[in-house]
Design a protein around this motif. Structure first.
Motif, PDB file in Angstrom:
ATOM      1  N   SER A  41      -1.949  -0.311   0.708  1.00  0.00           N
ATOM      2  CA  SER A  41      -2.008   1.144   0.856  1.00  0.00           C
ATOM      3  C   SER A  41      -1.373   1.516   2.183  1.00  0.00           C
ATOM      4  CB  SER A  41      -3.460   1.626   0.804  1.00  0.00           C
ATOM      5  OG  SER A  41      -3.527   3.024   0.963  1.00  0.00           O
ATOM      6  N   VAL A  61       0.733   4.618   4.791  1.00  0.00           N
ATOM      7  CA  VAL A  61       1.140   5.981   5.131  1.00  0.00           C
ATOM      8  C   VAL A  61       2.608   5.939   5.507  1.00  0.00           C
ATOM      9  CG1 VAL A  61       0.853   7.914   6.733  1.00  0.00           C
ATOM     10  CG2 VAL A  61      -1.157   6.666   5.920  1.00  0.00           C
ATOM     11  N   SER A 103      -2.625   2.303   5.713  1.00  0.00           N
ATOM     12  CA  SER A 103      -3.588   3.400   5.719  1.00  0.00           C
ATOM     13  C   SER A 103      -5.010   2.854   5.850  1.00  0.00           C
ATOM     14  CB  SER A 103      -3.462   4.219   4.433  1.00  0.00           C
ATOM     15  OG  SER A 103      -4.196   3.610   3.383  1.00  0.00           O
ATOM     16  N   LYS A 104      -5.937   3.757   6.035  1.00  0.00           N
ATOM     17  CA  LYS A 104      -7.337   3.356   6.152  1.00  0.00           C
ATOM     18  C   LYS A 104      -7.854   2.742   4.848  1.00  0.00           C
ATOM     19  CE  LYS A 104      -8.388   6.567   9.897  1.00  0.00           C
ATOM     20  NZ  LYS A 104      -8.365   5.529  10.950  1.00  0.00           N
ATOM     21  N   GLU A 118       0.567   9.236   1.614  1.00  0.00           N
ATOM     22  CA  GLU A 118      -0.118   7.954   1.468  1.00  0.00           C
ATOM     23  C   GLU A 118       0.165   7.459   0.058  1.00  0.00           C
ATOM     24  OE1 GLU A 118      -4.579   5.903   1.544  1.00  0.00           O
ATOM     25  OE2 GLU A 118      -4.311   7.949   2.285  1.00  0.00           O
ATOM     26  N   SER A 127      -4.309   3.929   9.699  1.00  0.00           N
ATOM     27  CA  SER A 127      -3.876   5.322   9.862  1.00  0.00           C
ATOM     28  C   SER A 127      -4.248   6.194   8.676  1.00  0.00           C
ATOM     29  CB  SER A 127      -2.363   5.371  10.065  1.00  0.00           C
ATOM     30  OG  SER A 127      -2.004   4.766  11.285  1.00  0.00           O
ATOM     31  N   SER A 128      -4.279   7.490   8.926  1.00  0.00           N
ATOM     32  CA  SER A 128      -4.471   8.479   7.872  1.00  0.00           C
ATOM     33  C   SER A 128      -3.332   9.486   7.937  1.00  0.00           C
ATOM     34  CB  SER A 128      -5.805   9.214   8.041  1.00  0.00           C
ATOM     35  OG  SER A 128      -5.767  10.031   9.199  1.00  0.00           O
TER      36      SER A 128
END
Length: 204
Positions: free
Chosen positions: A194, A196, A141-142, A178, A159-160
């Protein structure tokens, strides 16, 4: 924006060790094991073959590809060790084509691309699925930016939840989240991370 071309990956995979380990990604394993009857599986950006070999050992017919010749060589060695067959080709992520309505499942495991290329890859994967097919995805994730447990240190290539929701809006969402976790996937994926996670079902 970072440049992750074939020579980058050939160099990364050049060691005798499997840099992301020999065992399958845990989320991939959990989700593929839920599918009672194996079928055809597509694995883009498969790297050294850990997920492909696990799936083949579980009865899946695996089509995998990566842009790195070194990755393919290591994947085939791993398949030979476990006495399974995988169909592995060397193809750029932007240039691959897959038959439509052909796969029971596809999995995108830590395959990070610039936004336009990411959207195009995901469109192709949706098209490749047969009715009732499943996509399994795990990406950094971002919020991974600044962490040392893996992934590109480039916000555009992370990614989000919102981006993944948009990419796969034609599918029925089974899971989209997430979460923070601890990765233990070889030297290059180790530590607090972290991610997604997404599972989607193609209804038509």
């Amino acid at each position: 924006m970072a440049d992750y071309k074939s020579n980058f990956w050939d160099e990364r995979y050049s060691s005798e060790e499997y840099v992301y380990g020999r065992e399958p990604n845990q989320f991939f394993k959990e989700q593929i094991d839920k599918i009672a009857v194996p079928g055809k599986l597509l694995l883009p950006g498969e790297g050294e073959g850990r997920n492909a070999v696990y799936a083949a050992r579980s009865g899946w017919q695996v089509d995998a590809f990566d842009q790195s010749k070194t990755a393919k060589e290591k994947a085939l060695r791993l398949a030979e060790k476990y006495k399974v067959n995988i169909n592995y080709s060397v193809t750029d992520l932007n240039n691959f084509s897959a038959d439509t309505n052909n796969y029971k499942a596809a999995a995108v495991i830590f395959v990070h691309l610039p936004p336009v290329e990411r959207v195009e890859l995901h469109k192709k994967l949706i098209s490749s699925l047969s009715k009732g097919g499943i996509i399994i995805l795990e990406l950094f994730s971002k919020n991974q930016l600044g962490k040392e447990s893996g992934g590109p240190q480039d916000m555009a290539m992370l990614s989000s939840v919102e981006e993944i929701h948009e990419d796969f809006k034609k599918l029925k969402i089974i899971l989209l989240e997430e979460r923070n976790l601890y990765l233990n996937e070889g030297d290059k994926h180790s530590g607090e991370a972290s991610v997604v996670r997404f599972v989607g079902l193609k209804l038509v």
